[in-house]
Design an enzyme around this catalytic site. Structure first.
Site, PDB file in Angstrom:
ATOM      1  N   PHE A 108      -4.755   2.483  15.081  1.00 10.51           N
ATOM      2  CA  PHE A 108      -5.097   3.449  14.033  1.00 10.51           C
ATOM      3  C   PHE A 108      -6.238   2.892  13.199  1.00 10.51           C
ATOM      4  CE2 PHE A 108      -2.078   6.995  13.573  1.00 10.51           C
ATOM      5  CZ  PHE A 108      -1.282   6.718  14.676  1.00 10.51           C
ATOM      6  N   LYS A 145       9.641 -16.723 -10.553  1.00  8.62           N
ATOM      7  CA  LYS A 145       8.828 -15.620 -11.076  1.00  8.62           C
ATOM      8  C   LYS A 145       7.664 -16.192 -11.893  1.00  8.62           C
ATOM      9  CE  LYS A 145       9.332 -11.553 -13.856  1.00  8.62           C
ATOM     10  NZ  LYS A 145       9.889 -11.298 -15.167  1.00  8.62           N
ATOM     11  N   LYS A 199     -10.284  -4.515  19.129  1.00  6.45           N
ATOM     12  CA  LYS A 199      -8.835  -4.734  19.303  1.00  6.45           C
ATOM     13  C   LYS A 199      -8.350  -4.305  20.684  1.00  6.45           C
ATOM     14  CE  LYS A 199      -8.281  -4.345  14.321  1.00  6.45           C
ATOM     15  NZ  LYS A 199      -7.353  -4.288  13.211  1.00  6.45           N
ATOM     16  N   ASN A 225       0.846  -1.196   0.000  1.00  6.15           N
ATOM     17  CA  ASN A 225       0.000   0.000   0.000  1.00  6.15           C
ATOM     18  C   ASN A 225       0.878   1.242   0.000  1.00  6.15           C
ATOM     19  OD1 ASN A 225       0.558   0.749   2.893  1.00  6.15           O
ATOM     20  ND2 ASN A 225      -0.246  -1.311   3.143  1.00  6.15           N
TER      21      ASN A 225
END
Ligand code: C5P
Length: 402
Positions: free
Chosen positions: A328, A294, A346, A213
């Protein structure tokens, strides 16, 4: 914290003196007024003209200058709000520690009020830095006054080509250190062990391809710096981020690549921690199978099966004993509702909610959630957001201890 401050800078004769030109330029941009004292040896490395031009002020070098009526060492010490000596050679450290006043800088140091902050950044060859007399002088300085701070040198390649400790930290690190130190006066997190995760994880599909990300790591690194500035022992567990993010060198950094490595590093350090801050953008899914070779593009479609990663924060929430846990939540929709659910699921003490729009940016806009309260903050630089988060943690510590 540095905005509009009057700063007296002492430059001594080390090769790192050139970095101080950048430091001064950054301080000028923060509207600081700068006056500089250069030792005779500093003038061998950078010119008085360069320092004068960049500091937009007269540079002081001579103890017995006759061009005005002021007694320079007294007037300079009285004028400044704070003093930075960088690079500080073994020689000037020896003089400071032993009360020797034989030039303008050492005399001004002795005239400087003990109620004002002084930052000294030693920089020298590692053999000199590790010499027992230099070590002793540094310790003596540290103990002499609680307002005197030593900015520890970095490890790396030194000017002489050797590898070791003794490099002057980069100007942005010096600034971030001083800024946080001034903000969190009196080291409120001293003695606290903090584990922080930051940056993205990479979940590899084959040797060259991965799922990741856009997290830059900037927010996590800024929080680590703020915690260190507040006096904590910090372990930063970092995914792959750009090498240029400033990190204070007292922070222990553990580099990891994927979520499994991040989990392992967290597990190894969680038990001994007082505070866990989960700032990393951990991948929620990883490829079920890893291809050692790969992948070939033999077919038009490629099916990739993913499996859930370990939720590190959730594991910490389940296993917490004394720890304060900060999670977060980055969301594209229903930010507060989702953040509340996450905090519960959490088992977090604090949850920082932010929109996904700030991922990869230098600013952030956050909400700080605790069990019975939500606070909204306006968009600000990630360094400032870090101070807000550390202040919220300090408030929680107070709440739990009183
Ligand atoms: O559930 P979500 O991924 O949105 O939760 C975000 C929070 O959980 C962040 O604090 C993140 O660091 C943490 N997290 C984690 N391990 C995961 C996924 C998220 O620690 N596998």
């Amino acid at each position: 914290m540095l905005n509009n401050k009057k700063i007296l800078i002492g430059i001594t004769g080390g090769i790192a003196a050139y970095k101080i030109l950048i430091l001064i330029s950054k301080l000028i941009k923060q509207n600081c007024q700068i006056k500089v004292i250069m030792t005779k040896n500093a003038e061998k490395f950078i010119t008085k003209l360069a320092v004068q031009t960049i500091s937009q002020n007269k540079v002081y070098t001579d103890m017995f200058a006759t061009d005005d009526f002021e007694i320079d060492h007294i007037a300079l010490a009285d004028w400044a709000d704070l003093m930075i000596v960088a690079p500080a050679t073994a020689n000037i450290i020896g003089k400071f520690a032993n009360g020797i006043a034989d030039d303008l800088l050492s005399t001004t140091f002795l005239s400087f009020s003990s109620s004002k902050k002084i930052f000294i950044a030693p920089a020298m060859n590692s053999k000199m830095y590790e010499n027992f007399i230099v070590r002793k002088n540094i310790e003596k300085l540290k103990e002499s006054n609680k307002n005197l701070n030593i900015i520890a040198p970095d490890e790396g390649i030194l000017a002489c080509g050797a590898k070791g400790i003794g490099r002057l930290p980069e100007p942005e690190i010096i600034l971030e250190y001083i800024d946080n130190f001034l903000y969190f006066d009196n080291l409120p997190l001293k003695g606290k062990k903090i584990v922080i995760t930051a940056g993205p994880t990479r979940e590899y599909i084959d040797p060259v391809r991965y799922i990741s990300n856009d997290s830059s790591g900037a927010q996590g690194y800024a929080i680590a710096n703020a915690c260190a500035g507040a006096g904590a022992d910090v372990i930063l567990i970092s995914g792959k981020v750009s090498n240029s993010i400033a990190l204070i060198n007292t922070i222990k950094k553990i580099d990891v690549i994927d979520s499994a490595e991040m989990f392992e590093a967290v597990k190894n350090n969680f038990k001994n921690s007082d505070i866990f801050i989960s700032c990393a953008a951990v991948a929620d899914y990883k490829p079920l199978d890893y291809s050692a070779n790969k992948l070939k593009k033999d077919n038009d479609d490629l099916m990739l099966r993913l499996t859930k990663t370990q939720d590190i924060l959730e594991w910490c929430g389940k296993n917490k004993k004394k720890q304060i846990i900060v999670g977060f939540a980055a969301e594209t929709e229903n930010l507060i509702e989702n953040a509340k659910l996450k905090m519960q699921k959490k088992n977090c003490d604090l949850l920082i909610a932010n929109s996904t729009e700030n991922i990869g940016k230098s600013t952030n806009k956050i909400f700080v959630l605790s069990k019975d309260n939500i606070q909204e903050f306006s968009e600000t630089a990630k360094q400032e957001t870090a101070k807000i988060i550390v202040s919220a943690i300090l408030k929680k510590i107070n709440e739990y201890t009183n």
